[in-house]
Design an enzyme around this catalytic site. Sequence first.
Site, mmCIF file in Angstrom:
data_model
loop_
_atom_site.group_PDB
_atom_site.id
_atom_site.type_symbol
_atom_site.label_atom_id
_atom_site.label_comp_id
_atom_site.label_asym_id
_atom_site.label_seq_id
_atom_site.Cartn_x
_atom_site.Cartn_y
_atom_site.Cartn_z
ATOM 1 N N GLY A 160 -11.993 -0.926 11.675
ATOM 2 C CA GLY A 160 -11.373 -1.835 12.647
ATOM 3 C C GLY A 160 -11.085 -1.088 13.942
ATOM 4 O O GLY A 160 -11.442 -1.547 15.034
ATOM 5 N N HIS A 161 -10.461 0.103 13.826
ATOM 6 C CA HIS A 161 -10.198 0.908 15.031
ATOM 7 C C HIS A 161 -11.515 1.304 15.700
ATOM 8 O O HIS A 161 -11.629 1.274 16.927
ATOM 9 C CB HIS A 161 -9.502 2.223 14.660
ATOM 10 C CG HIS A 161 -8.129 2.072 14.079
ATOM 11 N ND1 HIS A 161 -7.827 2.426 12.795
ATOM 12 C CD2 HIS A 161 -6.975 1.638 14.643
ATOM 13 C CE1 HIS A 161 -6.533 2.224 12.574
ATOM 14 N NE2 HIS A 161 -6.000 1.737 13.670
ATOM 15 N N ASP A 177 -2.978 -7.733 14.262
ATOM 16 C CA ASP A 177 -1.560 -7.721 14.656
ATOM 17 C C ASP A 177 -1.384 -8.814 15.706
ATOM 18 O O ASP A 177 -1.204 -8.519 16.897
ATOM 19 C CB ASP A 177 -1.192 -6.353 15.219
ATOM 20 C CG ASP A 177 -1.291 -5.290 14.149
ATOM 21 O OD1 ASP A 177 -0.443 -5.280 13.248
ATOM 22 O OD2 ASP A 177 -2.247 -4.489 14.192
ATOM 23 N N GLY A 188 -6.431 -5.070 18.315
ATOM 24 C CA GLY A 188 -7.001 -5.919 17.272
ATOM 25 C C GLY A 188 -6.138 -7.156 17.036
ATOM 26 O O GLY A 188 -4.911 -7.103 17.129
ATOM 27 N N ALA A 201 -5.166 7.483 11.159
ATOM 28 C CA ALA A 201 -5.676 6.975 9.870
ATOM 29 C C ALA A 201 -6.728 5.903 10.169
ATOM 30 O O ALA A 201 -6.656 4.762 9.693
ATOM 31 C CB ALA A 201 -4.550 6.428 9.003
ATOM 32 N N SER A 219 -6.932 -2.078 7.320
ATOM 33 C CA SER A 219 -5.621 -1.596 7.726
ATOM 34 C C SER A 219 -5.462 -0.167 7.217
ATOM 35 O O SER A 219 -5.949 0.162 6.127
ATOM 36 C CB SER A 219 -4.543 -2.475 7.095
ATOM 37 O OG SER A 219 -3.296 -1.830 7.131
ATOM 38 N N SER A 220 -4.763 0.656 7.999
ATOM 39 C CA SER A 220 -4.517 2.026 7.537
ATOM 40 C C SER A 220 -3.689 2.004 6.262
ATOM 41 O O SER A 220 -3.788 2.900 5.428
ATOM 42 C CB SER A 220 -3.776 2.813 8.615
ATOM 43 O OG SER A 220 -4.496 2.756 9.810
ATOM 44 N N HIS A 276 -9.849 3.443 10.698
ATOM 45 C CA HIS A 276 -10.794 2.723 9.841
ATOM 46 C C HIS A 276 -11.783 1.994 10.754
ATOM 47 O O HIS A 276 -11.684 2.094 11.988
ATOM 48 C CB HIS A 276 -10.068 1.759 8.897
ATOM 49 C CG HIS A 276 -9.079 0.876 9.595
ATOM 50 N ND1 HIS A 276 -9.460 -0.114 10.483
ATOM 51 C CD2 HIS A 276 -7.726 0.842 9.564
ATOM 52 C CE1 HIS A 276 -8.386 -0.730 10.935
ATOM 53 N NE2 HIS A 276 -7.310 -0.155 10.408
ATOM 54 N N GLN A 325 1.823 -8.854 17.792
ATOM 55 C CA GLN A 325 1.844 -7.683 18.684
ATOM 56 C C GLN A 325 0.987 -7.949 19.920
ATOM 57 O O GLN A 325 1.369 -7.657 21.051
ATOM 58 C CB GLN A 325 1.327 -6.458 17.930
ATOM 59 C CG GLN A 325 1.019 -5.269 18.826
ATOM 60 C CD GLN A 325 0.694 -4.014 18.041
ATOM 61 O OE1 GLN A 325 1.580 -3.361 17.517
ATOM 62 N NE2 GLN A 325 -0.573 -3.631 17.958
HETATM 63 O O1 PAF Z 1 -1.051 -1.316 16.381
HETATM 64 C C1 PAF Z 1 -0.696 -0.118 16.316
HETATM 65 O O2 PAF Z 1 -1.359 0.718 15.691
HETATM 66 C C2 PAF Z 1 0.576 0.310 17.021
HETATM 67 O O3 PAF Z 1 1.540 -0.693 16.969
HETATM 68 C C3 PAF Z 1 0.335 0.771 18.468
HETATM 69 C C4 PAF Z 1 -0.172 -0.358 19.340
HETATM 70 C C5 PAF Z 1 -0.658 1.921 18.481
HETATM 71 C C6 PAF Z 1 1.653 1.265 19.070
HETATM 72 O O4 PAF Z 1 2.173 2.334 18.371
#
Ligand code: PAF
Length: 295
Positions: A39-40, A156, A153, A35, A191-192, A37, A159
């Site tokens: 950002g990705h 998160d 990114g 999904a 964000s997705s 966007h 994360q």
């Molecule tokens: O940030 C995300 O999209 C997910 O947490 C990741 C790092 C791809 C792990 O599934």
Amino acid sequence: MNSMKLVNLKSSLEAEIQNIKSAGKTIGFVPTMGALHDGHLALVSKAVKENDICVVSIFVNPTQFNNASDLEKYPRDLSRDAALLESKGCNIIFAPTPEEIYAENELNSSFEFDFGGLNKVMEGKFRPGHFNGVVQIVSKLFSLVQPDKAYFGEKDFQQLAIIHHMVNTLNFGVEIVDCPIIREPSGLAMSSRNERLTAEQRKKATEISKVLFESRNFVPNLSPAKLIHWVITKINEIDGLDVEYFEIVNSKTLQTLQSWNEPSVGCIAVFCAEVRLIDNIRYNTVDNLELTIDN
Ligand code: PAF
């Protein structure tokens, strides 16, 4: 012209990686749940620019969802994602099924890892087991892809801190590249999950970043505790928004901020109707220059 490969099997990916490694080429890796966007795509463009080969994984990882309906409703559109990735110069998409990645017992038991306390706060309090699932999948993907650099990114934020900790603890020889939040012109963090918002909800969701940016004006005059109260009250006043948490923490340790002299970040999770959105803001200008979190 770039001829992108779409790979579903671990064995096919391993063969590709072996060829790349024996040709002495570098690999930049962007793990995603699809999904995609802008950002990705910013992460992908950076990976393409900084490495010989760019690998992107698309895998909605079931072990990091603690809410079955969130997993079910997570947007999925592989053909759209593949077209976007090809246009950005990605070389390999790895899009496995859950069965290809996990043995049955892994799907039914929790993955254990020593987070050094980084999983106890914020997201960790409200999404028990979430980061166990993230570390489980990212460590598997790193072992398969063997990247030189991996791109994440800062949206998160927690994360990212945990991925740095994981790489240090498990001695992965991967350089983690922290990439800034990409926002829509309205300020809404991309964000997705934004895809699940109606036009009206999306408008309301833009207030989250507006309040966060406004909150910077009170630093250092208000204490972190008072500023937390101000942000939560201001966002909850907006009909349809419901703050799950807002915390201002030390951006290295993720522990409660004692004074504005520490590097600081404010992290928020807000329900906009049933869609859970996260965002964050740095309060400390010195910290803004430090893009790497060392543990
Ligand atoms: O940030 C995300 O999209 C997910 O947490 C990741 C790092 C791809 C792990 O599934």
